[in-house]
Design a protein around this motif. Sequence first.
Motif, PDB file in Angstrom:
ATOM      1  N   ARG B 138      -7.103   0.493   4.968  1.00 62.63           N
ATOM      2  CA  ARG B 138      -8.131   0.369   4.099  1.00 62.63           C
ATOM      3  C   ARG B 138      -8.697   1.793   3.906  1.00 62.63           C
ATOM      4  NH1 ARG B 138     -11.701  -3.239   1.983  1.00 62.63           N
ATOM      5  NH2 ARG B 138     -11.477  -4.961   3.366  1.00 62.63           N
ATOM      6  N   MET B 139      -8.797   2.243   2.581  1.00 66.44           N
ATOM      7  CA  MET B 139      -9.654   3.352   2.463  1.00 66.44           C
ATOM      8  C   MET B 139     -10.937   3.568   2.743  1.00 66.44           C
ATOM      9  SD  MET B 139      -7.973   5.948   0.363  1.00 66.44           S
ATOM     10  CE  MET B 139      -9.243   6.524  -0.501  1.00 66.44           C
ATOM     11  N   PRO B 140     -11.607   4.479   3.213  1.00 67.14           N
ATOM     12  CA  PRO B 140     -12.942   4.583   3.661  1.00 67.14           C
ATOM     13  C   PRO B 140     -13.677   4.180   2.040  1.00 67.14           C
ATOM     14  CG  PRO B 140     -11.990   6.759   3.724  1.00 67.14           C
ATOM     15  CD  PRO B 140     -11.023   6.036   3.248  1.00 67.14           C
ATOM     16  N   ARG B 141     -14.582   3.411   2.141  1.00 67.42           N
ATOM     17  CA  ARG B 141     -15.557   3.093   1.072  1.00 67.42           C
ATOM     18  C   ARG B 141     -15.976   4.303   0.442  1.00 67.42           C
ATOM     19  NH1 ARG B 141     -17.608  -1.610  -0.106  1.00 67.42           N
ATOM     20  NH2 ARG B 141     -19.679  -1.022  -0.253  1.00 67.42           N
ATOM     21  N   HIS B 142     -16.057   4.199  -0.947  1.00 70.60           N
ATOM     22  CA  HIS B 142     -16.776   5.737  -1.426  1.00 70.60           C
ATOM     23  C   HIS B 142     -17.008   5.388  -2.707  1.00 70.60           C
ATOM     24  CE1 HIS B 142     -12.208   5.242  -2.359  1.00 70.60           C
ATOM     25  NE2 HIS B 142     -12.724   5.743  -3.824  1.00 70.60           N
ATOM     26  N   ILE B 152      -2.089   2.095 -10.462  1.00 69.27           N
ATOM     27  CA  ILE B 152      -1.308   1.812  -9.100  1.00 69.27           C
ATOM     28  C   ILE B 152       0.278   1.999  -9.915  1.00 69.27           C
ATOM     29  CG2 ILE B 152      -0.389   0.006  -7.647  1.00 69.27           C
ATOM     30  CD1 ILE B 152      -3.631   0.681  -8.038  1.00 69.27           C
ATOM     31  N   LEU B 153       1.061   2.539  -9.358  1.00 63.39           N
ATOM     32  CA  LEU B 153       2.345   3.125  -9.478  1.00 63.39           C
ATOM     33  C   LEU B 153       3.387   2.073  -8.615  1.00 63.39           C
ATOM     34  CD1 LEU B 153       2.299   6.897  -9.508  1.00 63.39           C
ATOM     35  CD2 LEU B 153       2.311   5.337 -11.456  1.00 63.39           C
ATOM     36  N   LYS B 154       2.918   1.698  -7.384  1.00 60.87           N
ATOM     37  CA  LYS B 154       3.992   1.086  -6.599  1.00 60.87           C
ATOM     38  C   LYS B 154       3.108   0.109  -5.528  1.00 60.87           C
ATOM     39  CE  LYS B 154       8.004   1.674  -3.440  1.00 60.87           C
ATOM     40  NZ  LYS B 154       8.201   2.556  -2.474  1.00 60.87           N
ATOM     41  N   GLY B 155       3.629  -1.036  -5.078  1.00 64.09           N
ATOM     42  CA  GLY B 155       2.799  -1.860  -4.193  1.00 64.09           C
ATOM     43  C   GLY B 155       1.650  -2.236  -4.971  1.00 64.09           C
ATOM     44  N   ALA B 156       0.431  -2.858  -3.904  1.00 60.15           N
ATOM     45  CA  ALA B 156      -0.518  -3.245  -4.467  1.00 60.15           C
ATOM     46  C   ALA B 156      -1.859  -2.774  -3.554  1.00 60.15           C
ATOM     47  CB  ALA B 156      -0.534  -4.970  -4.419  1.00 60.15           C
ATOM     48  N   TYR B 157      -2.970  -3.044  -4.121  1.00 57.35           N
ATOM     49  CA  TYR B 157      -4.161  -3.044  -3.157  1.00 57.35           C
ATOM     50  C   TYR B 157      -5.219  -4.065  -3.606  1.00 57.35           C
ATOM     51  CZ  TYR B 157      -7.159  -0.159  -6.349  1.00 57.35           C
ATOM     52  OH  TYR B 157      -7.928   0.584  -7.276  1.00 57.35           O
ATOM     53  N   GLU B 158      -6.114  -4.294  -2.822  1.00 59.16           N
ATOM     54  CA  GLU B 158      -7.253  -5.183  -2.856  1.00 59.16           C
ATOM     55  C   GLU B 158      -8.353  -4.540  -2.769  1.00 59.16           C
ATOM     56  OE1 GLU B 158      -6.895  -8.912  -0.569  1.00 59.16           O
ATOM     57  OE2 GLU B 158      -7.899  -9.963  -2.347  1.00 59.16           O
ATOM     58  N   ASP B 159      -9.293  -5.022  -3.486  1.00 59.42           N
ATOM     59  CA  ASP B 159     -10.694  -4.391  -3.368  1.00 59.42           C
ATOM     60  C   ASP B 159     -11.622  -5.284  -3.870  1.00 59.42           C
ATOM     61  OD1 ASP B 159     -10.906  -3.888  -5.988  1.00 59.42           O
ATOM     62  OD2 ASP B 159     -11.182  -1.485  -5.948  1.00 59.42           O
ATOM     63  N   GLY B 162     -10.854  -7.155  -6.987  1.00 60.55           N
ATOM     64  CA  GLY B 162      -9.595  -7.732  -7.086  1.00 60.55           C
ATOM     65  C   GLY B 162      -8.397  -7.324  -6.736  1.00 60.55           C
ATOM     66  N   VAL B 163      -7.413  -7.952  -6.966  1.00 55.43           N
ATOM     67  CA  VAL B 163      -5.821  -7.235  -6.686  1.00 55.43           C
ATOM     68  C   VAL B 163      -5.453  -6.654  -7.746  1.00 55.43           C
ATOM     69  CG1 VAL B 163      -3.670  -8.007  -6.072  1.00 55.43           C
ATOM     70  CG2 VAL B 163      -5.536  -9.206  -5.025  1.00 55.43           C
ATOM     71  N   PHE B 164      -4.832  -5.201  -7.463  1.00 59.76           N
ATOM     72  CA  PHE B 164      -4.176  -4.475  -8.305  1.00 59.76           C
ATOM     73  C   PHE B 164      -2.850  -4.116  -8.026  1.00 59.76           C
ATOM     74  CE2 PHE B 164      -7.868  -2.731 -10.630  1.00 59.76           C
ATOM     75  CZ  PHE B 164      -9.027  -3.380 -10.114  1.00 59.76           C
ATOM     76  N   GLY B 165      -1.838  -4.500  -8.732  1.00 59.82           N
ATOM     77  CA  GLY B 165      -0.349  -3.998  -8.730  1.00 59.82           C
ATOM     78  C   GLY B 165      -0.096  -3.282  -9.779  1.00 59.82           C
ATOM     79  N   GLY B 179     -13.649   0.029  -1.586  1.00 56.89           N
ATOM     80  CA  GLY B 179     -12.810   0.313  -0.164  1.00 56.89           C
ATOM     81  C   GLY B 179     -11.518  -0.299  -0.328  1.00 56.89           C
ATOM     82  N   PRO B 180     -10.499   0.274  -1.226  1.00 58.60           N
ATOM     83  CA  PRO B 180      -9.315  -0.672  -1.465  1.00 58.60           C
ATOM     84  C   PRO B 180      -8.465  -0.775  -0.114  1.00 58.60           C
ATOM     85  CG  PRO B 180      -9.362   1.429  -2.744  1.00 58.60           C
ATOM     86  CD  PRO B 180     -10.659   1.386  -1.895  1.00 58.60           C
ATOM     87  N   ARG B 181      -7.861  -1.760   0.190  1.00 56.84           N
ATOM     88  CA  ARG B 181      -6.852  -2.200   1.203  1.00 56.84           C
ATOM     89  C   ARG B 181      -5.690  -2.487   0.639  1.00 56.84           C
ATOM     90  NH1 ARG B 181      -5.381  -6.333   4.685  1.00 56.84           N
ATOM     91  NH2 ARG B 181      -6.313  -7.703   3.068  1.00 56.84           N
ATOM     92  N   ALA B 182      -4.529  -1.535   1.293  1.00 50.67           N
ATOM     93  CA  ALA B 182      -3.320  -1.921   0.548  1.00 50.67           C
ATOM     94  C   ALA B 182      -2.896  -3.071   1.083  1.00 50.67           C
ATOM     95  CB  ALA B 182      -2.424  -0.700   1.335  1.00 50.67           C
ATOM     96  N   ILE B 183      -2.052  -3.984   0.419  1.00 57.98           N
ATOM     97  CA  ILE B 183      -1.658  -5.252   0.571  1.00 57.98           C
ATOM     98  C   ILE B 183      -0.180  -5.340   0.386  1.00 57.98           C
ATOM     99  CG2 ILE B 183      -3.836  -6.514   0.595  1.00 57.98           C
ATOM    100  CD1 ILE B 183      -3.029  -7.437  -2.292  1.00 57.98           C
ATOM    101  N   GLY B 184       0.692  -6.397   1.120  1.00 53.82           N
ATOM    102  CA  GLY B 184       1.983  -6.664   0.919  1.00 53.82           C
ATOM    103  C   GLY B 184       2.830  -5.832   1.837  1.00 53.82           C
TER     104      GLY B 184
END
Lengths: 200, 214
Positions: B138-142, B152-159, B162-165, B179-184
């Motif tokens: 998870r990225m620090p909240r900012h 998003i160029l590759k993979g996905a994150y959730e914050d 919602g979910v970003f792909g 604070g996005p968290r990489a998922i997948g």
Amino acid sequence: MAGAALRLVTNNENAPPSSGDVDTASLIRAVADRGDRAAFARLYGEFAPRVKAFLMRGGLGAVEAEDIAQETMVRVWRKARLFDPAKASVSTWIFAIARNLRIDHLRRRSRPEADIEEREEEADPAPLADEHVDRRARDARIREVFATLPPNQHEVVLMHFYEDEPHSAIAQRLNLPLGTVKSRLRLAFARIKRELEDLS
Amino acid sequence: MNHHPKPETLAAYAAGALDEARAIALAAHLAMCVECRRGVADFEAVGGLALEALDGESMSPGALERFWSRAGLQEKAGAAPSFGGDIRIPEALRRHIDGDFDGIAWKPVSKGFSQAVLDAKGYRSGALRLFKIDPGIRMPRHSHGDAEFTLILKGAYEDELGVFGRGDFADLDGEDVHGPRAIGEEPCICLIATSAPLVFRGLFEKIAQRWVGV
């Protein structure tokens, strides 16, 4: 609903897609087909002073503005054959050329040493698939919606396209809080988007 | 794709009002999104109307004659201006957009999180960088103090939003805190454009900020 009233107007899709009583698209065609200098001179009379005014509103001095207006018209002359009314109206086309030249000019001025790409001269990097868009119907609708925006939104939208530092400059000039300017722009652009939803 | 730029962002791009970093990030989204290209073309049409609405500023005497000699000197034909956005993405970034992530000089920031700073100099410069976030990190909240674009160029994150792909575009205001968290299964690689420094919350994040150097 505003949308219902507008639909009637857009049935008139043969209306000339550009300014005033001059059919600028056929002037461009005359330039493209036979290098018609008289037709070009009319386009020049119509657009060169407006492009100059556009650039001056963006903060350029009269001399710089006229130079870039001239360059804009050189592009119009040279690229007339590439003008495609299915992609844009004449005034949109010329606006986009002037906007790009303005950005290139400001870049060059701020970083004279840098290798600045001439964006218009570079090969088209990724030709985009031409999706089916009825540009003419969309432009007619945009013209309608734009004309019926509340005056205070209409004003900030125009300024947004003219000023080089849009939000802060607009707020300062109109003596309004920044948030008011932003929300007027947001409302106007959201409405334009919404009014186009039923078109391809 | 589920997340797109706001209408006012497409309009600002059409008006030529975005800084270099944001313009590049938006152009990269446009390269992937037909719908937003059409939106930019719509707002370019508003630009055409704005041009029509102006009272002309007189050209100086003899301007048309000077025009003809200038036009005569430049007879070579060039490319047509593009519509639906003036797609102009630096070559180095274009490769990444096409899915080629070799040769990126990643600098580690913290565990599972690294970045690479890209050139986005213009007359209105901004800060453009690539983030690589490992799955589960998870990225620090900012927040940003100013708008932040994330593509998003590759993979996905959730914050919180919602979910970003791949191809999704987060168009955040200065006040938004996330604070996005990489998922997948694979690292999430995204392109971030800001004009103002990120403002991290908390001590760990402030240390991270020093490393991110923003």
